[in-house]
Design a protein around this motif. Structure first.
Motif, PDB file in Angstrom:
ATOM      1  N   LYS A   1      14.946   3.756   8.202  1.00 18.12           N
ATOM      2  CA  LYS A   1      13.924   3.477   9.209  1.00 18.12           C
ATOM      3  C   LYS A   1      12.662   2.958   8.542  1.00 18.12           C
ATOM      4  N   VAL A   2      11.842   2.262   9.340  1.00 21.52           N
ATOM      5  CA  VAL A   2      10.544   1.766   8.880  1.00 21.52           C
ATOM      6  C   VAL A   2       9.469   2.346   9.780  1.00 21.52           C
ATOM      7  N   LEU A   3       8.447   2.925   9.166  1.00 23.94           N
ATOM      8  CA  LEU A   3       7.314   3.487   9.882  1.00 23.94           C
ATOM      9  C   LEU A   3       6.058   2.708   9.530  1.00 23.94           C
ATOM     10  N   ALA A   4       5.135   2.622  10.483  1.00 25.65           N
ATOM     11  CA  ALA A   4       3.871   1.944  10.236  1.00 25.65           C
ATOM     12  C   ALA A   4       3.060   2.682   9.174  1.00 25.65           C
ATOM     13  N   HIS A   5       2.285   1.926   8.396  1.00 25.28           N
ATOM     14  CA  HIS A   5       1.456   2.543   7.360  1.00 25.28           C
ATOM     15  C   HIS A   5       0.544   3.623   7.936  1.00 25.28           C
ATOM     16  N   GLU A   6       0.043   3.373   9.146  1.00 25.74           N
ATOM     17  CA  GLU A   6      -0.905   4.309   9.742  1.00 25.74           C
ATOM     18  C   GLU A   6      -0.234   5.492  10.438  1.00 25.74           C
ATOM     19  N   ASP A   7       1.097   5.507  10.485  1.00 29.45           N
ATOM     20  CA  ASP A   7       1.823   6.587  11.162  1.00 29.45           C
ATOM     21  C   ASP A   7       2.020   7.772  10.208  1.00 29.45           C
ATOM     22  N   THR A   8       0.911   8.400   9.850  1.00 34.26           N
ATOM     23  CA  THR A   8       0.979   9.529   8.911  1.00 34.26           C
ATOM     24  C   THR A   8       1.810  10.670   9.479  1.00 34.26           C
ATOM     25  N   ALA A   9       1.669  10.923  10.777  1.00 37.71           N
ATOM     26  CA  ALA A   9       2.429  12.019  11.399  1.00 37.71           C
ATOM     27  C   ALA A   9       3.922  11.741  11.327  1.00 37.71           C
ATOM     28  N   GLY A  10       4.316  10.489  11.545  1.00 38.78           N
ATOM     29  CA  GLY A  10       5.725  10.127  11.454  1.00 38.78           C
ATOM     30  C   GLY A  10       6.266  10.281  10.049  1.00 38.78           C
ATOM     31  N   LEU A  11       5.476   9.905   9.059  1.00 39.66           N
ATOM     32  CA  LEU A  11       5.892  10.065   7.671  1.00 39.66           C
ATOM     33  C   LEU A  11       6.067  11.545   7.325  1.00 39.66           C
ATOM     34  N   VAL A  12       5.140  12.353   7.789  1.00 38.03           N
ATOM     35  CA  VAL A  12       5.225  13.792   7.528  1.00 38.03           C
ATOM     36  C   VAL A  12       6.487  14.370   8.157  1.00 38.03           C
TER      37      VAL A  12
ATOM     38  N   ASN B   1       0.819  -1.209   0.000  1.00 38.32           N
ATOM     39  CA  ASN B   1       0.000   0.000   0.000  1.00 38.32           C
ATOM     40  C   ASN B   1       0.858   1.267   0.000  1.00 38.32           C
ATOM     41  N   PRO B   2       0.933   1.974  -1.121  1.00 36.69           N
ATOM     42  CA  PRO B   2       1.750   3.199  -1.191  1.00 36.69           C
ATOM     43  C   PRO B   2       0.998   4.461  -0.812  1.00 36.69           C
ATOM     44  N   PHE B   3      -0.314   4.371  -0.566  1.00 38.45           N
ATOM     45  CA  PHE B   3      -1.131   5.576  -0.450  1.00 38.45           C
ATOM     46  C   PHE B   3      -0.810   6.436   0.775  1.00 38.45           C
ATOM     47  N   PRO B   4      -0.478   5.858   1.929  1.00 38.23           N
ATOM     48  CA  PRO B   4      -0.074   6.736   3.041  1.00 38.23           C
ATOM     49  C   PRO B   4       1.153   7.580   2.702  1.00 38.23           C
ATOM     50  N   PHE B   5       2.082   7.011   1.955  1.00 35.40           N
ATOM     51  CA  PHE B   5       3.273   7.776   1.588  1.00 35.40           C
ATOM     52  C   PHE B   5       2.910   8.882   0.605  1.00 35.40           C
ATOM     53  N   LEU B   6       2.035   8.591  -0.346  1.00 35.96           N
ATOM     54  CA  LEU B   6       1.606   9.620  -1.297  1.00 35.96           C
ATOM     55  C   LEU B   6       0.919  10.763  -0.567  1.00 35.96           C
ATOM     56  N   GLN B   7       0.088  10.416   0.415  1.00 33.71           N
ATOM     57  CA  GLN B   7      -0.616  11.433   1.174  1.00 33.71           C
ATOM     58  C   GLN B   7       0.363  12.336   1.919  1.00 33.71           C
ATOM     59  N   ALA B   8       1.341  11.715   2.584  1.00 36.46           N
ATOM     60  CA  ALA B   8       2.329  12.503   3.334  1.00 36.46           C
ATOM     61  C   ALA B   8       3.205  13.334   2.400  1.00 36.46           C
ATOM     62  N   LEU B   9       3.572  12.762   1.259  1.00 34.81           N
ATOM     63  CA  LEU B   9       4.417  13.470   0.296  1.00 34.81           C
ATOM     64  C   LEU B   9       3.729  14.745  -0.193  1.00 34.81           C
TER      65      LEU B   9
ATOM     66  N   GLN C   1       9.552  16.123   6.161  1.00 39.54           N
ATOM     67  CA  GLN C   1       9.923  17.506   6.490  1.00 39.54           C
ATOM     68  C   GLN C   1      11.414  17.618   6.793  1.00 39.54           C
ATOM     69  N   GLU C   2      11.951  16.605   7.459  1.00 34.17           N
ATOM     70  CA  GLU C   2      13.377  16.602   7.794  1.00 34.17           C
ATOM     71  C   GLU C   2      14.237  16.500   6.536  1.00 34.17           C
ATOM     72  N   ILE C   3      13.919  15.554   5.651  1.00 32.59           N
ATOM     73  CA  ILE C   3      14.781  15.365   4.474  1.00 32.59           C
ATOM     74  C   ILE C   3      14.557  16.443   3.430  1.00 32.59           C
ATOM     75  N   ARG C   4      13.429  17.158   3.533  1.00 33.21           N
ATOM     76  CA  ARG C   4      13.168  18.260   2.588  1.00 33.21           C
ATOM     77  C   ARG C   4      14.243  19.334   2.689  1.00 33.21           C
ATOM     78  N   GLN C   5      14.774  19.511   3.901  1.00 39.28           N
ATOM     79  CA  GLN C   5      15.738  20.568   4.147  1.00 39.28           C
ATOM     80  C   GLN C   5      17.188  20.100   4.042  1.00 39.28           C
ATOM     81  N   LEU C   6      17.388  18.794   3.886  1.00 38.51           N
ATOM     82  CA  LEU C   6      18.747  18.258   3.939  1.00 38.51           C
ATOM     83  C   LEU C   6      19.338  18.072   2.559  1.00 38.51           C
TER      84      LEU C   6
END
Length: 428
Positions: free
Chosen positions: A376-387, A261-269, A391-396
């Motif tokens: 790292k691996v994050l749970a599919h439902e961890d939308t806040a963690g993905l965000v 399921n890629p959709f949580p990542f698409l949502q966070a992206l 946000q961290e790698i956006r600036q790096l």
């Protein structure tokens, strides 16, 4: 040099991690005193084909091919060129009556799988070969688990030590739950599985979770032999350091289907980059589901920032690895998810790129990534963690790569372990 017969349905030009596993073991086995002889179908029915892998077969490897008859051939004739593999019917939203019948037959008649009709003629063929060219050991790898039945029957007839390799579970395999199995069919699977567990000299599987679960079913030792990576697969001049650029490149390779399921990542992206001046591109290299295609088509932002290459051969994938700043790993969401260690994980690690995974944070793949410091691996439902991660790698700036991440899983080292198991069967 001792000869070992390796019985596998999947062999080049078939594509996939199951092919890579025994393609690489066969490459390195001669270094440890074992000459592999591959036994595989002459006319198999592969879902994915990569002709470039045929050039990867080690020089001098003997390959025995024998014709196979599969019910899929009859199914296609009835369907007039329709679905190639009835198992793919499971991803359809409104399967026809004929499709539903095919699924029921697959689960309740074709036990353990549609390759069952290859077992008896293969055993007879190999027995004739045995008269002039004896082998010191037999290896079978499944699924399809019919390969194990060939090994079992050959051992019964020749007494040759036999190692059974499970790339997925058998009776506990999540795929069986989708096939509308009757209680009789489940008992039949368990009976066949038990005979393999009891009669094989050595049992092997690919993940710690699978090993523990199999040990409970088999009441005996199950050895862990993970997949791995061959550094020689990296193109000449491949750099473990990604090139900086104005666009953050995130790459996923492999299949996207109903259990990935890629959709949580698409949502966070989209949440992180949708209103940002930082540029990002997510590339899916491989076959993707119709659901993903529809989701991208419905969203103008995703159409602009998500790139689909379609299926590419193994060599072509490395050009995408090289330009990637991060690699996306989407693990399955099923009852077998904790033991899911995709073969591409080790390839990811060998590139030196950081991995961001969606899946069970306590699963086997997550533990490997953490121990190697590879991401790292994050749970599919961890939308806040993905965000937060995005946000961290956006600036790096792109991370410095590390060439040593995949070293513990070098195919040569894993083959040494395999050779030790084979030698142990000779002198129990």
């Amino acid at each position: 040099m001792k000869r070992v017969l390796i019985i596998t349905y999947y062999w080049p030009p078939s594509a996939g991690s199951g092919v890579q596993r025994w393609l690489k073991f066969s490459k390195f086995l001669p270094e440890f005193g074992w000459q592999p002889v591959i036994f595989t179908p002459e006319n198999p029915d592969f879902a994915l084909v990569d002709p470039s892998l045929e050039a990867k077969v080690a020089a001098g490897t003997e390959v025995l091919k024998f014709p196979i008859w599969e019910p899929y051939q009859l199914f296609r004739r009835i369907k007039k060129g329709g679905i190639k593999d009835p198992s793919r019917i499971l991803e359809q939203q409104n399967p026809s009556l004929l499709d539903q019948i095919a699924v029921w037959l697959r689960g309740n008649v074709l036990i353990p799988d549609p390759r069952r009709f290859w077992v008896k003629p293969s055993v007879e063929f190999l027995q004739r070969i045995w008269e002039d060219n004896a082998f010191e050991a037999i290896i079978t790898t499944g699924p399809p688990h019919s390969m194990h039945l060939i090994g079992r029957d050959l051992k019964r007839k020749t007494g040759t030590p036999w190692l059974a390799d499970f790339r997925d579970p058998w009776s506990a395999w999540e795929f069986l739950d989708t096939l509308k199995l009757t209680s009789f069919a489940r008992k039949k699977h368990r009976k066949l599985e038990t005979s393999v567990f009891r009669e094989a000299n050595v049992l092997v599987t690919i993940s710690p979770t699978f090993a523990r679960e199999m040990e409970q079913l088999a009441s005996r030792k199950v050895h862990l032999l993970t997949n791995g990576f061959d550094p020689e697969d990296l193109p000449a001049g491949f750099s473990p350091v990604s090139e900086p650029g104005e666009t953050l490149e995130i790459v996923y390779t492999g299949v996207i289907d109903s259990i990935r399921n890629p959709f949580p990542f698409l949502q966070a992206l989209k949440e992180v980059f949708g209103s940002s001046r930082n540029r990002v591109r997510l590339t899916f290299v491989g076959k993707v589901s119709q659901q993903l295609l529809d989701r991208i088509r419905e969203d103008d932002w995703l159409q602009e920032h998500v790139h689909l290459t379609g299926y590419l051969n193994h060599e072509a994938v490395f050009s995408y690895y090289e330009k990637a700043h991060r690699l996306l790993l989407i693990l399955t969401q099923t009852k077998n998810a904790r033991g899911n260690i995709p073969g591409k994980l080790f390839e990811y690690m060998a590139t030196g790129r950081e991995i961001i995974g969606l899946g069970d944070p306590e699963g086997d793949a997550a533990k490997i990534i953490a121990q190697a410091g590879a991401g790292k691996v994050l749970a599919h439902e961890d939308t806040a963690g993905l965000v937060r991660y995005l946000q961290e790698i956006r600036q790096l700036s792109p991370e410095e790569g590390r060439e040593d991440r995949g070293q513990p899983f070098h195919r040569r080292n894993l083959t040494r372990q395999l050779a030790e198991l084979l030698q142990g069967m000779q002198h129990p």
